[in-house]
Design a protein around this motif. Structure first.
Motif, PDB file in Angstrom:
ATOM      1  N   HIS A 107     -28.551 -15.964  -3.791  1.00 29.67           N
ATOM      2  CA  HIS A 107     -28.922 -16.389  -2.451  1.00 29.67           C
ATOM      3  C   HIS A 107     -29.620 -17.752  -2.458  1.00 29.67           C
ATOM      4  N   LEU A 108     -30.012 -18.213  -3.637  1.00 30.51           N
ATOM      5  CA  LEU A 108     -30.696 -19.497  -3.760  1.00 30.51           C
ATOM      6  C   LEU A 108     -29.689 -20.650  -3.763  1.00 30.51           C
ATOM      7  N   PRO A 109     -30.123 -21.864  -3.416  1.00 30.55           N
ATOM      8  CA  PRO A 109     -29.227 -23.023  -3.460  1.00 30.55           C
ATOM      9  C   PRO A 109     -28.633 -23.219  -4.850  1.00 30.55           C
ATOM     10  N   VAL A 110     -27.391 -23.643  -4.905  1.00 30.24           N
ATOM     11  CA  VAL A 110     -26.676 -23.778  -6.181  1.00 30.24           C
ATOM     12  C   VAL A 110     -27.383 -24.747  -7.119  1.00 30.24           C
ATOM     13  N   ALA A 111     -27.856 -25.881  -6.599  1.00 28.39           N
ATOM     14  CA  ALA A 111     -28.506 -26.887  -7.445  1.00 28.39           C
ATOM     15  C   ALA A 111     -29.738 -26.309  -8.140  1.00 28.39           C
ATOM     16  N   LEU A 112     -30.502 -25.489  -7.422  1.00 29.39           N
ATOM     17  CA  LEU A 112     -31.693 -24.870  -8.010  1.00 29.39           C
ATOM     18  C   LEU A 112     -31.306 -23.889  -9.104  1.00 29.39           C
ATOM     19  N   ARG A 113     -30.263 -23.104  -8.874  1.00 25.86           N
ATOM     20  CA  ARG A 113     -29.825 -22.118  -9.870  1.00 25.86           C
ATOM     21  C   ARG A 113     -29.322 -22.801 -11.130  1.00 25.86           C
ATOM     22  N   ILE A 114     -28.584 -23.890 -10.961  1.00 26.27           N
ATOM     23  CA  ILE A 114     -28.066 -24.623 -12.126  1.00 26.27           C
ATOM     24  C   ILE A 114     -29.217 -25.201 -12.937  1.00 26.27           C
ATOM     25  N   PHE A 115     -30.187 -25.803 -12.249  1.00 20.50           N
ATOM     26  CA  PHE A 115     -31.343 -26.376 -12.940  1.00 20.50           C
ATOM     27  C   PHE A 115     -32.081 -25.302 -13.736  1.00 20.50           C
ATOM     28  N   SER A 116     -32.333 -24.159 -13.097  1.00 22.24           N
ATOM     29  CA  SER A 116     -33.089 -23.090 -13.747  1.00 22.24           C
ATOM     30  C   SER A 116     -32.353 -22.524 -14.955  1.00 22.24           C
ATOM     31  N   ARG A 117     -31.031 -22.371 -14.829  1.00 25.44           N
ATOM     32  CA  ARG A 117     -30.253 -21.850 -15.965  1.00 25.44           C
ATOM     33  C   ARG A 117     -30.275 -22.827 -17.135  1.00 25.44           C
ATOM     34  N   LYS A 118     -30.117 -24.107 -16.841  1.00 27.09           N
ATOM     35  CA  LYS A 118     -30.127 -25.115 -17.901  1.00 27.09           C
ATOM     36  C   LYS A 118     -31.493 -25.171 -18.588  1.00 27.09           C
ATOM     37  N   LYS A 119     -32.564 -25.106 -17.784  1.00 30.20           N
ATOM     38  CA  LYS A 119     -33.899 -25.158 -18.358  1.00 30.20           C
ATOM     39  C   LYS A 119     -34.172 -23.931 -19.215  1.00 30.20           C
ATOM     40  N   THR A 120     -33.737 -22.756 -18.751  1.00 27.38           N
ATOM     41  CA  THR A 120     -33.909 -21.525 -19.523  1.00 27.38           C
ATOM     42  C   THR A 120     -33.194 -21.628 -20.856  1.00 27.38           C
ATOM     43  N   TRP A 121     -31.980 -22.159 -20.832  1.00 25.64           N
ATOM     44  CA  TRP A 121     -31.212 -22.309 -22.069  1.00 25.64           C
ATOM     45  C   TRP A 121     -31.895 -23.280 -23.017  1.00 25.64           C
ATOM     46  N   ASP A 129     -36.478  -9.270  -9.420  1.00 24.71           N
ATOM     47  CA  ASP A 129     -37.152  -9.913 -10.554  1.00 24.71           C
ATOM     48  C   ASP A 129     -36.416 -11.176 -10.975  1.00 24.71           C
ATOM     49  N   ASP A 130     -35.082 -11.133 -10.966  1.00 24.82           N
ATOM     50  CA  ASP A 130     -34.298 -12.315 -11.335  1.00 24.82           C
ATOM     51  C   ASP A 130     -34.518 -13.456 -10.343  1.00 24.82           C
ATOM     52  N   PHE A 131     -34.666 -13.103  -9.088  1.00 20.72           N
ATOM     53  CA  PHE A 131     -34.937 -14.101  -8.045  1.00 20.72           C
ATOM     54  C   PHE A 131     -36.266 -14.798  -8.327  1.00 20.72           C
ATOM     55  N   ILE A 132     -37.302 -14.001  -8.625  1.00 21.89           N
ATOM     56  CA  ILE A 132     -38.621 -14.551  -8.929  1.00 21.89           C
ATOM     57  C   ILE A 132     -38.580 -15.390 -10.198  1.00 21.89           C
ATOM     58  N   ASP A 133     -37.883 -14.889 -11.237  1.00 27.78           N
ATOM     59  CA  ASP A 133     -37.788 -15.636 -12.495  1.00 27.78           C
ATOM     60  C   ASP A 133     -37.154 -17.003 -12.282  1.00 27.78           C
ATOM     61  N   THR A 134     -36.149 -17.062 -11.435  1.00 25.94           N
ATOM     62  CA  THR A 134     -35.483 -18.332 -11.152  1.00 25.94           C
ATOM     63  C   THR A 134     -36.436 -19.294 -10.461  1.00 25.94           C
ATOM     64  N   LEU A 135     -37.247 -18.769  -9.539  1.00 28.29           N
ATOM     65  CA  LEU A 135     -38.245 -19.615  -8.880  1.00 28.29           C
ATOM     66  C   LEU A 135     -39.281 -20.126  -9.879  1.00 28.29           C
ATOM     67  N   MET A 136     -39.661 -19.282 -10.831  1.00 23.92           N
ATOM     68  CA  MET A 136     -40.691 -19.648 -11.800  1.00 23.92           C
ATOM     69  C   MET A 136     -40.245 -20.754 -12.744  1.00 23.92           C
ATOM     70  N   VAL A 137     -38.959 -20.796 -13.034  1.00 26.40           N
ATOM     71  CA  VAL A 137     -38.437 -21.768 -13.995  1.00 26.40           C
ATOM     72  C   VAL A 137     -38.253 -23.151 -13.362  1.00 26.40           C
ATOM     73  N   TYR A 138     -38.005 -23.191 -12.062  1.00 26.56           N
ATOM     74  CA  TYR A 138     -37.713 -24.455 -11.380  1.00 26.56           C
ATOM     75  C   TYR A 138     -38.929 -25.386 -11.416  1.00 26.56           C
ATOM     76  N   ASP A 139     -38.698 -26.721 -11.342  1.00 24.97           N
ATOM     77  CA  ASP A 139     -39.797 -27.674 -11.508  1.00 24.97           C
ATOM     78  C   ASP A 139     -40.491 -28.069 -10.203  1.00 24.97           C
ATOM     79  N   TRP A 140     -39.920 -27.794  -9.046  1.00 23.16           N
ATOM     80  CA  TRP A 140     -40.546 -28.000  -7.743  1.00 23.16           C
ATOM     81  C   TRP A 140     -41.116 -29.408  -7.556  1.00 23.16           C
TER      82      TRP A 140
END
Length: 377
Positions: free
Chosen positions: A289-303, A250-261
């Motif tokens: 397992h996701l690229p670091v840049a994507l994870r950082i973007f998603s965390r910042k956007k969530t915050w 679920d966390d993997f999917i949530d991270t994909l959902m937050v990213y801007d693509w």
């Protein structure tokens, strides 16, 4: 603005009775005709993944375009699947039994454009030992797809325009012109109207291209399709690796959902490839397992999204006396996070939660089921 957002028509205030009556009559006639002739009955589009309203609206236009033979122009950001739409139009048209010839306009150098498009006769130039049938002739009775047409040079634009006007062309080294019957589909991620104003794209060619226009929505405007696309391509990618399909947390999917693509579906496929390679020996993929840049973007956007939610509570937005913001006010936020806060602050009481969110009981249950959550805090 109303028409651009899908309105049937608009009335100026104060509206006259006859104007209201005529507008309603026309709208009802349109509805009746649409019910008699379903737009996508028998339409082949299994290879286009998604169920979001914006995509369904787009596919309705695709189905209508497939029933006509006018030139079709497809616009959209890179990676949105313009080539798939072109294929769908061809497969569902009366020309489906004839060739579909795709031309990447970014790879058409000025020195070779006429040879590639129109072909040449034997002996037309040094090295022309055989006759060559150009791409235009290969598309005879079928469809010619000019991908990234915004990258055509001025000289190539002139050559294409003449073919569209006359449906004839002259191969290099031949004395007579040949005729060709094809349906043109063109696509680009560039703003052709702006290019026309800047005089980098011919105005007369632009108007020839746009008999029908379909604009593909970017992936960030169809978030409901991200999970469907991830499931579909995850299976294909794992098959390429020769392994069993991997589960996604679920966390993997949530991270994909937050990213801007910004790269849309093409970028999603690339990211899934990287994630599978990273977790090759693990049965389930997690965010790490996701690229670091994507994870950082998603965390910042969530915050950043959590902050307006907290400010909304503090500033008294919402429908409930508690000041909790309604779902309508914060629809652009992560729904999962919104529901977590709603359940916690409502104490798990259905009536209070509905009042706070400004939604019906059935609507709230639908959202909770969608995100696999329960009302109990």
């Amino acid at each position: 603005m109303a028409l651009e957002n899908g309105a049937w028509d608009y009335l100026e205030k104060p509206p006259a009775y006859d104007d209201v009556k005529l507008t309603l009559k026309r709208a009802l006639q349109f509805r009746d005709n649409k019910m008699v002739s379903p737009t996508r009955e028998g339409f082949k589009s299994d290879f286009i993944i998604g169920r979001s309203p914006v995509l369904k609206k787009c596919l309705d236009l695709v189905a209508k375009s497939a029933r006509t033979d006018g030139n079709l122009f497809i616009s959209g950001e890179t990676g949105t699947g313009k080539d798939l739409i072109a294929n769908a139009v061809h497969l569902n048209s009366e020309r489906s039994g004839a060739p579909f010839i795709a031309v990447d306009c970014t790879n058409l150098p000025d020195t070779l454009v006429e040879n590639l498009l129109f072909g040449h006769a034997k002996g037309a130039f040094t090295g022309a030992v055989d006759k060559n049938e150009g791409l235009i002739k290969q598309a005879d009775k079928g469809t010619l797809f000019l991908d990234e047409i915004g990258d055509l040079s001025t000289a190539a634009q002139k050559s294409i325009l003449r073919v569209l006007q006359t449906k004839t062309f002259r191969p290099l080294g031949m004395n007579k012109e040949l005729s060709c019957d094809f349906r043109l589909i063109s696509a680009t991620n560039r703003d052709l109207q702006a290019m026309v104003k800047q005089r980098t794209f011919r105005k007369d060619l632009f108007y020839r291209l746009v008999t029908h226009h379909i604009h593909l929505p970017p992936l960030r405007e169809r978030p409901d399709d991200i999970v469907l696309l991830a499931d579909y391509y995850m299976e294909k990618i794992c098959a390429q690796f020769g392994i069993r399909p991997k589960a996604m947390s679920d966390d993997f999917i949530d991270t994909l959902m937050v990213y801007d693509w910004k790269g849309n579906i093409r970028e999603l496929i690339s990211v899934l490839h990287a994630a599978v390679a990273s977790g090759l020996n693990e049965p389930r993929l997690n965010p790490h397992h996701l690229p670091v840049a994507l994870r950082i973007f998603s965390r910042k956007k969530t915050w950043e999204e959590q902050r307006p939610l907290e400010r909304g509570i503090e500033n008294g937005l919402g429908t409930d006396e508690t000041g909790f913001p309604s779902l309508k006010d914060f629809r652009h936020l992560n729904e999962s996070q919104y529901l977590d806060a709603l359940v916690r602050l409502s104490g798990g009481h259905i009536e209070k939660a509905c009042s706070m969110a400004g939604v019906s009981r059935s609507g709230l249950y639908h959202l909770l089921e969608k995100h696999n959550k329960k009302l109990n805090p």
